[in-house]
Design a protein around this motif. Structure first.
Motif, PDB file in Angstrom:
ATOM      1  N   ASN A  63       0.741  -1.076   0.033  1.00  9.87           N
ATOM      2  CA  ASN A  63      -0.044   0.200   0.159  1.00  9.87           C
ATOM      3  C   ASN A  63       0.863   1.287  -0.198  1.00  9.87           C
ATOM      4  O   ASN A  63       0.458   2.116  -0.414  1.00  9.87           O
ATOM      5  CB  ASN A  63      -0.921   0.045   1.139  1.00  9.87           C
ATOM      6  CG  ASN A  63      -2.261  -1.010   1.192  1.00  9.87           C
ATOM      7  OD1 ASN A  63      -2.410  -1.511   0.249  1.00  9.87           O
ATOM      8  ND2 ASN A  63      -2.519  -1.410   2.244  1.00  9.87           N
ATOM      9  N   SER A 106      -7.092   9.309  -6.865  1.00 10.54           N
ATOM     10  CA  SER A 106      -8.557   9.224  -6.866  1.00 10.54           C
ATOM     11  C   SER A 106      -8.846   8.871  -5.237  1.00 10.54           C
ATOM     12  O   SER A 106      -9.963   9.384  -4.788  1.00 10.54           O
ATOM     13  CB  SER A 106      -9.176   8.247  -7.602  1.00 10.54           C
ATOM     14  OG  SER A 106      -8.664   6.621  -7.189  1.00 10.54           O
ATOM     15  N   GLU A 107      -7.908   8.438  -4.416  1.00  9.15           N
ATOM     16  CA  GLU A 107      -8.043   7.897  -3.091  1.00  9.15           C
ATOM     17  C   GLU A 107      -7.356   9.079  -2.133  1.00  9.15           C
ATOM     18  O   GLU A 107      -7.364   8.917  -0.858  1.00  9.15           O
ATOM     19  CB  GLU A 107      -7.478   6.842  -2.817  1.00  9.15           C
ATOM     20  CG  GLU A 107      -8.555   5.553  -3.505  1.00  9.15           C
ATOM     21  CD  GLU A 107      -7.838   4.096  -3.419  1.00  9.15           C
ATOM     22  OE1 GLU A 107      -7.135   3.805  -2.350  1.00  9.15           O
ATOM     23  OE2 GLU A 107      -8.049   3.388  -3.920  1.00  9.15           O
ATOM     24  N   GLN A 159      -4.157   9.704  -1.982  1.00 12.17           N
ATOM     25  CA  GLN A 159      -2.882   9.301  -1.689  1.00 12.17           C
ATOM     26  C   GLN A 159      -1.617  10.131  -2.236  1.00 12.17           C
ATOM     27  O   GLN A 159      -1.788  10.712  -3.282  1.00 12.17           O
ATOM     28  CB  GLN A 159      -2.760   7.866  -1.916  1.00 12.17           C
ATOM     29  CG  GLN A 159      -3.901   7.040  -1.428  1.00 12.17           C
ATOM     30  CD  GLN A 159      -3.816   5.654  -1.878  1.00 12.17           C
ATOM     31  OE1 GLN A 159      -3.346   5.328  -3.056  1.00 12.17           O
ATOM     32  NE2 GLN A 159      -4.535   4.750  -1.062  1.00 12.17           N
ATOM     33  N   ASP A 199      -6.020   9.014 -14.400  1.00 13.06           N
ATOM     34  CA  ASP A 199      -6.938   8.257 -13.246  1.00 13.06           C
ATOM     35  C   ASP A 199      -7.157   6.715 -13.702  1.00 13.06           C
ATOM     36  O   ASP A 199      -7.272   5.880 -12.759  1.00 13.06           O
ATOM     37  CB  ASP A 199      -8.040   8.937 -13.095  1.00 13.06           C
ATOM     38  CG  ASP A 199      -8.005  10.122 -12.153  1.00 13.06           C
ATOM     39  OD1 ASP A 199      -6.802  10.477 -11.692  1.00 13.06           O
ATOM     40  OD2 ASP A 199      -9.007  10.902 -12.149  1.00 13.06           O
ATOM     41  N   GLN A 226      -5.957   3.303 -11.829  1.00  9.86           N
ATOM     42  CA  GLN A 226      -6.837   2.201 -11.425  1.00  9.86           C
ATOM     43  C   GLN A 226      -6.576   1.120 -11.858  1.00  9.86           C
ATOM     44  O   GLN A 226      -6.452  -0.183 -11.233  1.00  9.86           O
ATOM     45  CB  GLN A 226      -8.375   2.631 -11.794  1.00  9.86           C
ATOM     46  CG  GLN A 226      -8.927   3.793 -11.094  1.00  9.86           C
ATOM     47  CD  GLN A 226      -8.872   3.193  -9.570  1.00  9.86           C
ATOM     48  OE1 GLN A 226      -9.421   2.055  -9.273  1.00  9.86           O
ATOM     49  NE2 GLN A 226      -9.067   4.454  -8.556  1.00  9.86           N
ATOM     50  N   THR A 285      -3.814  -0.372  -8.610  1.00 12.63           N
ATOM     51  CA  THR A 285      -4.278  -1.503  -7.445  1.00 12.63           C
ATOM     52  C   THR A 285      -3.915  -2.684  -7.517  1.00 12.63           C
ATOM     53  O   THR A 285      -3.935  -3.430  -6.732  1.00 12.63           O
ATOM     54  CB  THR A 285      -5.988  -1.281  -7.971  1.00 12.63           C
ATOM     55  OG1 THR A 285      -6.240  -1.511  -9.325  1.00 12.63           O
ATOM     56  CG2 THR A 285      -6.576  -0.036  -7.571  1.00 12.63           C
TER      57      THR A 285
END
Length: 387
Positions: A59, A66-67, A69, A110, A114, A118
């Motif tokens: 992580n 989008s999160e 971070q 983005d 994604q 991820t």
């Protein structure tokens, strides 16, 4: 047990101290601190990626916009330092998930974030960073791999070499020339490992077993949707990515040096020489003192650079170069001292200090050789002085 007083330094915040303690406990239970690599290092590396993902440590290697971070360099340094104390290959597995996806964290759309990030943090994709070429290592602007505009995609031809995770990666962040000369003509894009025309031309064996390869691209089609940033921004993207991860190379070498000092102390306090423990000899004490001094100096430079990047400045070219240069050179010296203190056992295959000796050498070369770091520091110093 390595000295942990540095965790109280003002460069670090409570969450960093908790991270270091939690990871250390996890690594003690999950990472072999005396690894003996078998014939298939590829499988070992893949297994370590899965372990790191399951532990939640990957992580920290990615940052999804989008999160909300952001890559936290202090966390990256603490993780690499801790893993480096236990296993060079574990550090490598974590580091490449970060470096190989760093450009996507910093510049990816983005949609690309994604799709790839991820999967990286969950251990479903193994990442790689393809920058170096047979005739373009330290001089990135001299690269010749070409990406020809073909409408909605690029046609890529060329070679990359010494690519970490080469042969096991699911994708490569690739740097190629889309036009012009020098640094301004380079672009960054994502090359999936199953792309037609991509060949693992050679697996490269090095003194510390890691997955490495030479890649050959022959008319590889890369959709323009895989472009990172804008066309022609590849050099900027590569340098910004290295700006984040260069300090972490120093952190890995710091972990190696801490392990070397631990091993040296254990050896010299238990081994008798001339009727007394080796550690009673003043000559041995001076060697241990120099190791401890270099370790603290390295840590100060590393966490200064990491704190500066996290809290003060967008670019830390000078600070990161200083941290990498000093820490990797000092670690090589500390490990060499440990090998010497072990005597014949120090060069025996399977001894921790022997493995450290092989592991540390490459860190003075990759992500900018020591000589290049000196040039960077000099250039930055002259700029600051108005020259």
């Amino acid at each position: 047990m390595s000295d942990k007083s540095y965790l109280s330094w003002p460069f670090l915040e409570p969450q960093h101290r908790e991270l270091a303690e939690t990871l250390d406990a996890w690594a003690a239970d999950n990472i072999d601190s005396n690894p003996h690599h078998g014939p298939d290092v590829d499988d070992e590396c893949k297994e370590l990626v899965q372990k790191l993902a399951e532990g939640g440590w990957l992580n920290y290697a990615v940052a999804l916009r989008s999160e909300g971070q952001k890559l936290d360099v202090r966390s990256l340094c603490l993780i690499r330092e801790t893993l480096g104390r236990y296993s060079g290959l574990a550090d490598f597995a974590f580091a490449m998930q970060g470096l190989g996806s760093g450009s996507i964290s910093l510049f990816g759309s983005d949609a690309l974030q994604q799709e790839y990030l991820t999967a990286v943090r969950e251990g479903r994709k193994i990442a790689a960073f393809a920058l170096t070429e047979p005739d373009a290592g330290s001089d990135v602007a001299a690269m010749s791999t070409s990406a020809e505009d073909a409408g909605d995609h690029y046609i890529v031809n060329g070679e990359k070499t010494f690519i970490s995770n080469g042969g096991i990666a699911d994708y490569y962040v690739l740097f190629a020339r889309t036009g012009g000369t020098g640094a301004k003509g380079i672009s960054a894009m994502i090359l999936d490992a199953d792309t037609e025309g991509l060949e693992i031309a050679e697996r490269i064996q090095v003194c510390a077993p890691h997955p490495l390869a030479r890649l050959k691209m022959t008319n590889c089609k890369i959709p323009k949707s895989k472009l990172l940033g804008n066309e022609g921004e590849g050099f900027k993207i590569s340098m910004a990515t290295l700006d984040v991860f260069r300090s972490t190379v120093g952190a890995a070498s710091l972990g190696f040096a801490r392990r070397a000092l631990d091993e040296a102390i254990a050896r010299t306090t238990s081994r008798e020489l001339f009727g007394a423990p080796m550690a009673d000899l003043q000559l041995v004490q001076t060697q241990l003192a120099e190791m401890a001094l270099d370790i603290d100096a390295s840590a100060l430079l590393i966490y200064r650079a990491a704190w500066t990047k996290d809290c003060v400045a967008e670019r830390v070219t000078r600070e990161a170069a200083m941290a990498k240069l000093y820490a990797t050179e000092a670690s090589q010296k500390a490990i060499d001292t440990a090998v010497q203190l072990f005597g014949g056992l120090g060069v025996t295959v399977g001894m921790p200090v022997e493995e450290l000796y092989r592991e540390v050498r490459a860190l003075r070369i990759y992500e900018g050789a020591s000589e290049v770091q000196k040039l960077i520091i000099a250039k930055q110093t002259l700029m600051n002085e108005g020259h």
